[in-house]
Scaffold this active site. Structure first.
Site, PDB file in Angstrom:
ATOM      1  N   HIS A 167       0.881  -1.167  -0.146  1.00 57.43           N
ATOM      2  CA  HIS A 167      -0.110  -0.158   0.167  1.00 57.43           C
ATOM      3  C   HIS A 167       0.807   1.127  -0.170  1.00 57.43           C
ATOM      4  O   HIS A 167       1.216   1.947  -0.732  1.00 57.43           O
ATOM      5  CB  HIS A 167      -1.516  -0.025   1.000  1.00 57.43           C
ATOM      6  CG  HIS A 167      -2.080  -1.392   0.853  1.00 57.43           C
ATOM      7  ND1 HIS A 167      -2.375  -1.568   2.182  1.00 57.43           N
ATOM      8  CD2 HIS A 167      -2.825  -1.236  -0.205  1.00 57.43           C
ATOM      9  CE1 HIS A 167      -3.412  -2.430   2.039  1.00 57.43           C
ATOM     10  NE2 HIS A 167      -3.662  -2.200   0.292  1.00 57.43           N
ATOM     11  N   ASP A 223      -4.834  -1.272  -7.900  1.00 58.73           N
ATOM     12  CA  ASP A 223      -4.857  -2.757  -7.247  1.00 58.73           C
ATOM     13  C   ASP A 223      -6.150  -3.360  -7.207  1.00 58.73           C
ATOM     14  O   ASP A 223      -6.933  -3.506  -6.294  1.00 58.73           O
ATOM     15  CB  ASP A 223      -5.855  -1.513  -5.455  1.00 58.73           C
ATOM     16  CG  ASP A 223      -5.191  -2.828  -4.367  1.00 58.73           C
ATOM     17  OD1 ASP A 223      -5.791  -1.936  -3.332  1.00 58.73           O
ATOM     18  OD2 ASP A 223      -4.639  -3.481  -4.684  1.00 58.73           O
ATOM     19  N   ASP A 263      -5.284 -10.228  -9.573  1.00 60.67           N
ATOM     20  CA  ASP A 263      -4.249 -10.296 -10.740  1.00 60.67           C
ATOM     21  C   ASP A 263      -5.577 -10.723 -12.134  1.00 60.67           C
ATOM     22  O   ASP A 263      -6.487 -10.846 -11.702  1.00 60.67           O
ATOM     23  CB  ASP A 263      -4.135 -12.080 -10.296  1.00 60.67           C
ATOM     24  CG  ASP A 263      -2.688 -12.125  -8.986  1.00 60.67           C
ATOM     25  OD1 ASP A 263      -3.076 -11.988  -8.095  1.00 60.67           O
ATOM     26  OD2 ASP A 263      -2.080 -10.901 -10.058  1.00 60.67           O
ATOM     27  N   ASP A 294     -10.431  -3.738  -0.443  1.00 62.05           N
ATOM     28  CA  ASP A 294     -10.482  -3.957   1.645  1.00 62.05           C
ATOM     29  C   ASP A 294     -10.477  -2.603   2.295  1.00 62.05           C
ATOM     30  O   ASP A 294     -10.066  -2.774   3.778  1.00 62.05           O
ATOM     31  CB  ASP A 294      -8.684  -4.957   1.980  1.00 62.05           C
ATOM     32  CG  ASP A 294      -7.620  -3.879   1.277  1.00 62.05           C
ATOM     33  OD1 ASP A 294      -7.244  -4.246  -0.193  1.00 62.05           O
ATOM     34  OD2 ASP A 294      -7.065  -3.209   1.299  1.00 62.05           O
TER      35      ASP A 294
END
Ligand code: SAM
Length: 284
Positions: A65, A159, A162, A89
């Site tokens: 992050h 963010d 995959d 998240d």
């Protein structure tokens, strides 16, 4: 020891896996998009997996992050409007919002389930970011949002998971082309581009798209222990010269921001762009 009962086994690759012992399972369910699971591990704390792949852990998320937030924001120097694609998240939003200079963060997450249960089971990641008045949460497919947005973003942070499942559309030329259009003059895009030692094609494909779109395109590196396989790459695309900001300027910006970090420093910032040959050979 071949009995992996009580272990979470990540099978992102055909010929090897990552196993993490599960001390306690807090959540295990499916949303309309993916299977969410949260469990605890002595070393990494609480761990979030989506479709069995580690997304983030309480223990090492700070590296990821900090390197996806502070790198573009400090390089830009005057970022006010930030777009996060994914990031359910809340860890990326929390880290970006530490910059008091940032006035508005739009976060586009496809799966409300990730947001809702991250608030409950992983509150240490978002640390109240979802209540920050500067945060505008949009539950939508990032690929659709980027096509429709009016843009004006100084920094875009992808963010995502995959390039499998819902995340796949975020690794396409079309997505990157719309992202370019959504960037304000001087804007910077950074992308989660996996572990080049194992996912080299993913990086090459993104870099091929960035080469066609941006005056400055490259990647930078950081090692996140639970993104197994070595250092991971972050794509970097911009028409500005922000990558070449000098150390003294970065140090001034870092000092002025007054943000406590556990990985990022101005020196790490500049060093992260130094690519080993096995990675630079993946550049188109
Ligand atoms: N740090 C992790 C990594 O490097 O893999 C990513 C963490 S974050 C949990 C990834 C988020 O991307 C997830 O919440 C997932 O739901 C979201 N996501 C996947 N595909 C998406 C899409 N097309 N649009 C918006 N969000 C998406």
């Amino acid at each position: 020891m071949n009995d992996l009962t009580g272990w979470s086994v990540e099978r992102l690759h055909d010929d090897h896996a990552q196993a993490l012992r599960e001390d306690e399972v807090f959540y295990d369910s499916r949303t309309e998009h993916q299977r969410l699971r949260v469990f605890s591990n002595p070393t990494f704390g609480r761990i979030l997996t989506l479709d069995g792949v580690v997304q983030t852990t309480e223990g090492d998320n700070f590296i990821y992050h900090e390197m996806m937030s502070h790198m573009p924001v400090f390089a830009h120097g005057a970022a006010k409007r930030v777009l996060i694609i994914g990031g359910g998240d809340g860890g990326m939003a929390k880290t970006v919002l530490k910059h008091t200079s940032v006035e508005h963060v739009t976060m586009v997450e496809i799966d409300a389930g990730v947001v809702d249960f991250s608030k409950e089971y992983l509150p240490g990641l978002s640390e109240g970011a979802f209540d920050d008045p500067r945060l505008h949460l949009v539950i939508a497919d990032g690929a659709q949002f980027i096509r429709e947005t009016e843009g004006g973003f100084d920094v875009i942070i992808v963010d995502s998971t995959d390039p499998i499942g819902p995340g796949e559309v975020l690794f396409t030329d079309s997505f990157y082309g719309h992202a370019k259009r959504a960037m304000a003059p001087g804007g910077i895009i950074v992308t989660q581009n996996g572990v080049p030692f194992l996912q080299g094609d993913e990086l090459t494909n993104t870099m091929r798209a960035f080469k066609a779109l941006f005056a400055d395109w490259t990647c930078y590196m950081a090692t996140v222990p639970t993104y197994a396989g070595g250092p991971m790459a972050f794509g970097w695309g911009t028409d500005s010269d922000a990558r070449h900001v000098d150390l003294a300027t970065l140090q001034d910006r870092f000092a002025s921001a007054g943000i406590e970090t556990d990985y990022y420093t101005p020196e790490v910032h500049l060093g992260a762009f130094a690519l080993p040959p096995y990675v630079s050979r993946l550049m188109p």
